[in-house]
Write an enzyme that holds these catalytic residues in place. Structure first.
Site, short mmCIF file in Angstrom:
data_model
loop_
_atom_site.label_atom_id
_atom_site.label_comp_id
_atom_site.label_asym_id
_atom_site.label_seq_id
_atom_site.Cartn_x
_atom_site.Cartn_y
_atom_site.Cartn_z
N PHE A 109 0.85 -1.19 0.00
CA PHE A 109 0.00 0.00 0.00
C PHE A 109 0.88 1.24 0.00
CE2 PHE A 109 -2.37 3.45 2.03
CZ PHE A 109 -3.49 3.46 1.23
N LYS A 120 3.37 9.90 8.21
CA LYS A 120 2.74 9.46 9.46
C LYS A 120 3.38 10.05 10.73
CE LYS A 120 0.30 5.29 7.98
NZ LYS A 120 -1.07 5.60 8.37
N ASP A 147 9.38 2.24 1.28
CA ASP A 147 8.29 3.01 1.87
C ASP A 147 8.26 2.70 3.36
OD1 ASP A 147 5.86 3.81 2.91
OD2 ASP A 147 4.70 3.34 1.12
N1 PLP Z 1 2.50 4.14 2.53
C1 PLP Z 1 2.22 3.37 3.59
C2 PLP Z 1 3.12 2.22 3.93
C3 PLP Z 1 1.10 3.64 4.38
O1 PLP Z 1 0.82 2.86 5.42
C4 PLP Z 1 0.28 4.74 4.04
C5 PLP Z 1 -0.92 5.04 4.83
O2 PLP Z 1 -1.45 4.21 5.51
C6 PLP Z 1 0.62 5.52 2.92
C7 PLP Z 1 1.74 5.19 2.19
C8 PLP Z 1 -0.22 6.69 2.52
O3 PLP Z 1 -0.06 7.72 3.44
P1 PLP Z 1 -1.10 8.92 3.49
O4 PLP Z 1 -2.39 8.37 3.99
O5 PLP Z 1 -0.47 9.91 4.44
O6 PLP Z 1 -1.22 9.48 2.11
#
Ligand code: PLP
Length: 378
Positions: A127, A241, A212
């Site tokens: 994700f 986050k 990520d």
């Molecule tokens: N990448 C990862 C691993 C995530 O857990 C999340 C959100 O849960 C995101 C990207 C996306 O982040 P945002 O909701 O701040 O756009």
């Protein structure tokens, strides 16, 4: 369009019927005065606890000095944060934005510019965010398919399947983008051998390896970056986050050794590097001491053992204070029942319960959470 009691908010979330009005440390308080032990941390965001005094003070002081000046100029908090992150990485340059999705958009654009190649290899279940670019590389068809066609060039492989990875990465691959621990996908840690293979394949084919760490970074696994415990050095990392403990911020960090990518005019964000968010993030970085990181590893080991002995738990996955519990039943009702007993936890898929408590949680509080889960699951 259907209207609910909260009819003026678009229904993109299936929210629980609770309104939180304040928070302090690991505790959340609702509008009816009930208190909850927060073992979700706002989805791995308030990692130092709600209203952490040092972070709050840094943000307040910056609020009283300067909120915004634009990216046509330098601001002190942004430079201080870039310096902190570079030092933790061992030499890197930062681009700042406002969320995780934007951080990954920045990474995808960086990879395209640095390699000139459009292919991205990502993971099934991975994700990376809800914007169209980040969604194109998100390996969850339920989230992606309704919005197709998306950006072309993405290929998805099964996590930890080295052969599948080797088959997917080729001369057209510009970027390998993976989460060291898949969060939304059900809390699935990647094995060091898989990441080592990703590093080798990226080097062999002239691609960049981007990790990520939006959910698993910033101390969550017991090291500042999750990759530090996995024996791999990426070309770039994305963060968001927990970076400002709840103020909106995202970052792309590009290693000093990585191929050059961005120049003036290639990318931007009006609010990126916001002085208040960056001042808070500097305080977060300073609070993530070696002592706290060691505590996270220690508390995490104890928590994992406790979680494994709960009824209805068939597997426990994770590291530090990021855990997924595979249940023998749907997770949603368990989340609701726990909240009814004053414990906030989350889910990550149909049958996975997710715990990402503040890193500052005490062992007594963790025991309390385990006792509540024991009651709910039996
Ligand atoms: N990448 C990862 C691993 C995530 O857990 C999340 C959100 O849960 C995101 C990207 C996306 O982040 P945002 O909701 O701040 O756009």
């Amino acid at each position: 369009m259907s209207m609910t009691a909260h009819g003026h908010v678009l229904p993109t979330y299936a929210r629980s019927d609770v309104t939180f009005v304040s928070g302090e440390g690991v505790w959340l308080f609702d509008a009816d005065g009930n208190r909850y032990l927060d073992c979700l941390g706002g989805l791995a965001v308030t990692s130092l606890g709600h209203c952490h005094p040092g972070v709050a003070q840094a943000a307040h002081e910056q609020l009283d000095r300067l909120w915004h000046a634009s990216n046509l100029y330098w601001t002190e908090p942004m430079e201080a944060l870039a310096d902190r992150l570079s030092a933790r990485f061992g030499g890197a340059a930062a681009f700042f934005c406002n969320s995780g999705a934007e951080a990954n958009e920045s990474a995808l654009k960086y990879a395209r510019r640095a390699t000139g190649k459009p292919g991205v290899v990502a993971l099934e279940g991975g994700f990376h965010g809800r914007t169209l670019g980040a969604l194109s590389v998100t390996g969850q068809p339920a989230k992606r398919v309704p919005f197709e066609p998306l950006s072309p060039g993405a290929a998805f492989v099964t996590p930890n399947d080295v052969e599948a990875l080797a088959a997917a990465v080729g001369p057209a691959t510009g970027c390998i983008l993976v989460e060291p621990i898949l969060g939304e996908g059900g809390v699935h840690p990647l094995e060091p051998e898989f990441l080592a293979a990703a590093r080798e394949l990226a080097d062999e084919h002239g691609a960049v390896l981007v990790l990520d760490e939006i959910q698993c970074g910033l101390g969550r696994t017991g090291s500042f970056f999750a990759f530090e415990q996995l024996g791999v050095r990426p070309d770039a990392v994305t963060l968001a986050k927990a970076l400002a403990n709840g103020l909106p911020i995202g970052a792309l960090l590009v290693s000093a050794d990585a191929p050059e990518g961005f120049g003036p005019g290639d990318h931007g964000s009006t609010f990126g590097g916001n002085p208040v968010a960056c001042a808070a993030a500097v305080a977060v970085c300073d609070a993530l001491t070696d002592e706290l990181l060691a505590e996270v590893r220690e508390k995490g080991a104890g928590l994992a053992a406790g979680l494994a002995s709960l009824p209805g738990v068939t597997e426990v996955r994770g590291r530090g204070l990021m855990w997924g519990l595979e249940l023998d039943r749907p997770a949603g009702p368990v989340v609701d029942a726990a909240r009814g007993r004053g414990l906030v936890v989350g889910s990550a898929g149909e049958t996975v319960l997710r715990l990402t408590p503040p890193l500052t949680i005490t062992t007594d509080e963790l025991e309390q959470a385990l006792a509540t889960l024991q009651e709910v699951l039996q």
